[in-house]
Design a protein around this motif. Structure first.
Motif, PDB file in Angstrom:
ATOM      1  N   HIS A  17       0.997  -1.250   0.129  1.00  0.00           N
ATOM      2  CA  HIS A  17       0.046  -0.125   0.038  1.00  0.00           C
ATOM      3  C   HIS A  17       0.895   1.128   0.002  1.00  0.00           C
ATOM      4  CE1 HIS A  17      -3.943  -1.738   1.556  1.00  0.00           C
ATOM      5  NE2 HIS A  17      -3.818  -1.814   0.170  1.00  0.00           N
ATOM      6  N   ALA A  18       2.076   1.174   0.816  1.00  0.00           N
ATOM      7  CA  ALA A  18       2.632   2.395   0.809  1.00  0.00           C
ATOM      8  C   ALA A  18       3.491   2.747  -0.487  1.00  0.00           C
ATOM      9  CB  ALA A  18       3.959   2.180   1.928  1.00  0.00           C
ATOM     10  N   LEU A  19       3.714   1.446  -1.188  1.00  0.00           N
ATOM     11  CA  LEU A  19       4.628   1.771  -2.392  1.00  0.00           C
ATOM     12  C   LEU A  19       3.445   2.203  -3.445  1.00  0.00           C
ATOM     13  CD1 LEU A  19       6.679  -1.360  -2.559  1.00  0.00           C
ATOM     14  CD2 LEU A  19       7.354   0.682  -2.036  1.00  0.00           C
ATOM     15  N   ILE A  20       2.231   1.758  -3.498  1.00  0.00           N
ATOM     16  CA  ILE A  20       1.355   2.310  -4.490  1.00  0.00           C
ATOM     17  C   ILE A  20       0.909   3.743  -4.145  1.00  0.00           C
ATOM     18  CG2 ILE A  20      -1.226   2.015  -4.972  1.00  0.00           C
ATOM     19  CD1 ILE A  20      -0.832  -0.842  -4.201  1.00  0.00           C
ATOM     20  N   GLU A  21       1.137   4.422  -3.034  1.00  0.00           N
ATOM     21  CA  GLU A  21       1.036   5.808  -2.890  1.00  0.00           C
ATOM     22  C   GLU A  21       2.377   6.654  -3.249  1.00  0.00           C
ATOM     23  OE1 GLU A  21      -1.513   7.550  -1.044  1.00  0.00           O
ATOM     24  OE2 GLU A  21      -2.500   5.519  -1.687  1.00  0.00           O
ATOM     25  N   VAL A  22       3.146   6.000  -3.938  1.00  0.00           N
ATOM     26  CA  VAL A  22       4.409   6.905  -4.156  1.00  0.00           C
ATOM     27  C   VAL A  22       4.064   7.752  -5.354  1.00  0.00           C
ATOM     28  CG1 VAL A  22       6.735   6.614  -4.952  1.00  0.00           C
ATOM     29  CG2 VAL A  22       5.872   5.386  -2.997  1.00  0.00           C
ATOM     30  N   PRO A  23       3.496   7.243  -6.538  1.00  0.00           N
ATOM     31  CA  PRO A  23       3.696   8.258  -7.450  1.00  0.00           C
ATOM     32  C   PRO A  23       2.498   9.480  -7.263  1.00  0.00           C
ATOM     33  CG  PRO A  23       3.005   5.897  -8.371  1.00  0.00           C
ATOM     34  CD  PRO A  23       3.389   6.057  -6.878  1.00  0.00           C
ATOM     35  N   ARG A  24       1.584   9.428  -6.447  1.00  0.00           N
ATOM     36  CA  ARG A  24       0.658  10.430  -5.932  1.00  0.00           C
ATOM     37  C   ARG A  24       1.706  11.498  -4.956  1.00  0.00           C
ATOM     38  NH1 ARG A  24      -1.682  11.741  -1.467  1.00  0.00           N
ATOM     39  NH2 ARG A  24      -1.305   9.898  -0.175  1.00  0.00           N
ATOM     40  N   LEU A  25       2.343  10.868  -4.009  1.00  0.00           N
ATOM     41  CA  LEU A  25       3.102  11.580  -3.089  1.00  0.00           C
ATOM     42  C   LEU A  25       4.197  12.380  -4.105  1.00  0.00           C
ATOM     43  CD1 LEU A  25       3.672   8.749  -0.334  1.00  0.00           C
ATOM     44  CD2 LEU A  25       2.516  11.086  -0.168  1.00  0.00           C
ATOM     45  N   MET A  26       4.796  11.690  -5.169  1.00  0.00           N
ATOM     46  CA  MET A  26       5.779  12.439  -5.765  1.00  0.00           C
ATOM     47  C   MET A  26       5.241  13.569  -6.493  1.00  0.00           C
ATOM     48  SD  MET A  26       8.081   9.352  -7.543  1.00  0.00           S
ATOM     49  CE  MET A  26       9.736   9.184  -7.131  1.00  0.00           C
ATOM     50  N   SER A  27       4.038  13.489  -6.866  1.00  0.00           N
ATOM     51  CA  SER A  27       3.432  14.572  -7.670  1.00  0.00           C
ATOM     52  C   SER A  27       3.153  15.885  -6.705  1.00  0.00           C
ATOM     53  CB  SER A  27       2.038  14.280  -8.345  1.00  0.00           C
ATOM     54  OG  SER A  27       2.047  13.189  -9.224  1.00  0.00           O
ATOM     55  N   ALA A  28       2.802  15.709  -5.395  1.00  0.00           N
ATOM     56  CA  ALA A  28       2.595  16.359  -4.393  1.00  0.00           C
ATOM     57  C   ALA A  28       4.008  17.179  -4.140  1.00  0.00           C
ATOM     58  CB  ALA A  28       2.210  15.852  -3.087  1.00  0.00           C
ATOM     59  N   ALA A  29       5.018  16.255  -4.157  1.00  0.00           N
ATOM     60  CA  ALA A  29       6.459  16.776  -4.152  1.00  0.00           C
ATOM     61  C   ALA A  29       6.748  17.919  -5.256  1.00  0.00           C
ATOM     62  CB  ALA A  29       7.545  15.710  -3.631  1.00  0.00           C
ATOM     63  N   LEU A  30       6.454  17.343  -6.405  1.00  0.00           N
ATOM     64  CA  LEU A  30       6.820  18.321  -7.569  1.00  0.00           C
ATOM     65  C   LEU A  30       6.189  19.659  -7.504  1.00  0.00           C
ATOM     66  CD1 LEU A  30       6.724  15.635 -10.389  1.00  0.00           C
ATOM     67  CD2 LEU A  30       8.623  16.874  -9.769  1.00  0.00           C
ATOM     68  N   ALA A  31       4.973  19.738  -6.765  1.00  0.00           N
ATOM     69  CA  ALA A  31       4.310  21.042  -6.657  1.00  0.00           C
ATOM     70  C   ALA A  31       4.889  21.939  -5.686  1.00  0.00           C
ATOM     71  CB  ALA A  31       2.986  20.676  -6.174  1.00  0.00           C
TER      72      ALA A  31
END
Ligand code: M6R
Length: 365
Positions: A191-205
């Motif tokens: 589950h944590a790994l599945i969250e990574v793309p979304r979290l990366m997008s937030a970091a890019l913001a």
């Protein structure tokens, strides 16, 4: 082609949510929420006594993070080497153990030589490579591809985070095979790994804030990066990225090593980038930050909301990332680390995609 970006590096940083997502999809069965490696391993992790991980540069920092994961999830001891050392130090290796080689290009001379040495010693070999037609891929027993797509910028960005994704999956698979993780633990990690793309997008913001901060960093002669736990390899990566493309001298240290030397360097002129998600070692890092602040050091803190609240020090800038499980912080915190190096280099006016003296793939010793 650079799409609408000024440099390949910027494009590649921004591609991360997508390519890390592709890589994830290859290593995780979304239906069962369990890890499922794309290749069948010719050994059982339960029979492995020790893992040796070998790579160069940024790939070696991915390996360094993986060491923490293998040891935590699978209780499997890991020895990490840079390839130029591994190949000559005549490490005593046990036949039947596992050696992992990490390389974007798959052509790095020292990493290839280390692979050949391990094979000759009778070890099982896995390569984590981006170029699957490469020599390292061809010569290793098992190939676990990163799906980063072509990486053109000399500074490795998306290959690094894809390597982390693959290595996290392998560490979880090892934990399961060794009975250290049960199905529920595994699902949680997946589950944590599945969250990574979304979290990366937030970091890019966070890019506009980081771009502004880069104006300050560009004035510095030296920059220190500190981190604990898996943020320590990330501190090493931050320092490498900055020096490689902006030519500003930078060093990465384990935060706990500060008192053992580098603290002597601290003054108002040297920014100290502290990578510290709110985790079980956060309090320790706060006391290191206090030591820096007490000597007039200017702190750039990369943390989350709780970390920002609990850090009782004055920082020059606090970059607040979303909350996330501790396992995935190295993947997500890589983004602000890369962006800071990138924007500093752009301000310095260097050739970001082709920094002086460097080659994308180092095929000589
Ligand atoms: O192709 P490889 O991953 O084997 O390359 C290893 C290093 O040369 C590479 O990561 C280098 O450190 C990068 N330029 C760092 O950004």
């Amino acid at each position: 082609d650079k799409a609408n970006y000024r440099h390949f590096m910027a494009k590649e940083i921004h591609e991360q949510p997508e390519v890390v997502g592709h890589t994830l999809a290859r290593y995780v069965d979304m239906a069962t929420e369990q890890v499922s490696l794309p290749a069948k391993l010719p050994f059982d992790f339960a029979n492995i006594g020790r893992v040796s991980i070998t790579a160069c540069g940024t790939a070696s920092y991915a390996g360094f993070v993986a060491k923490y994961w293998f040891e935590r999830f699978a209780r499997l001891p890991v020895e990490l080497d840079v390839a130029s050392e591994f190949r000559y130090r005549e490490a005593p290796l046990r036949k039947g153990d596992l050696a992992i080689f990490i390389s974007q290009s798959g052509e790095t001379a020292d990493t290839l030589a280390a692979l050949r040495y391990a094979k000759a010693q009778g070890l099982h070999t896995i390569s984590v490579v981006n170029v699957t037609t490469s020599t390292i891929a061809r010569e290793s027993e098992t190939v676990l591809p990163t799906l980063a797509g072509p990486e053109i910028g000399v500074a490795s960005t998306k290959a690094f985070t894809c390597q982390l994704m693959v290595l996290a999956a392998v560490a979880v698979a090892a934990g399961r095979a060794r009975g250290e993780l049960n199905a529920e633990d595994e699902t949680k990690l997946v589950h944590a790994l599945i969250e990574v793309p979304r979290l990366m997008s937030a970091a890019l913001a966070l890019e506009p804030q980081i771009e502004k901060l880069a104006r300050d960093i560009a004035k510095a002669q030296d920059v220190l990066y500190l981190g604990r736990g898996t943020s320590y390899p990330l501190a090493l990566e931050g320092a490498l990225k900055l020096k490689e493309i902006s030519y500003i001298h930078a060093e990465g240290y384990a935060a706990g090593e500060l008192k053992h030397g580098p603290i002597a360097l601290i003054d108002e002129k040297m920014p100290v980038v502290v990578i510290a998600p709110y985790d079980r070692v956060f309090e320790k890092t706060v006391s290191n930050m206090q030591e820096v602040a007490a000597r007039g050091g200017r702190i750039v803190l990369m943390t989350d909301a709780q970390g920002a609240r609990e850090a009782t020090v004055q920082s020059l800038e606090t970059i607040v990332l979303p909350d996330m499980p501790a396992t995935v912080t190295p993947l997500v915190y890589a983004v602000p680390v890369q962006l800071l190096a990138y924007h500093t280099a752009v301000i310095m006016g260097t050739d970001v995609d082709q920094p002086r003296n460097l080659a994308k793939s180092v095929t000589v010793e």
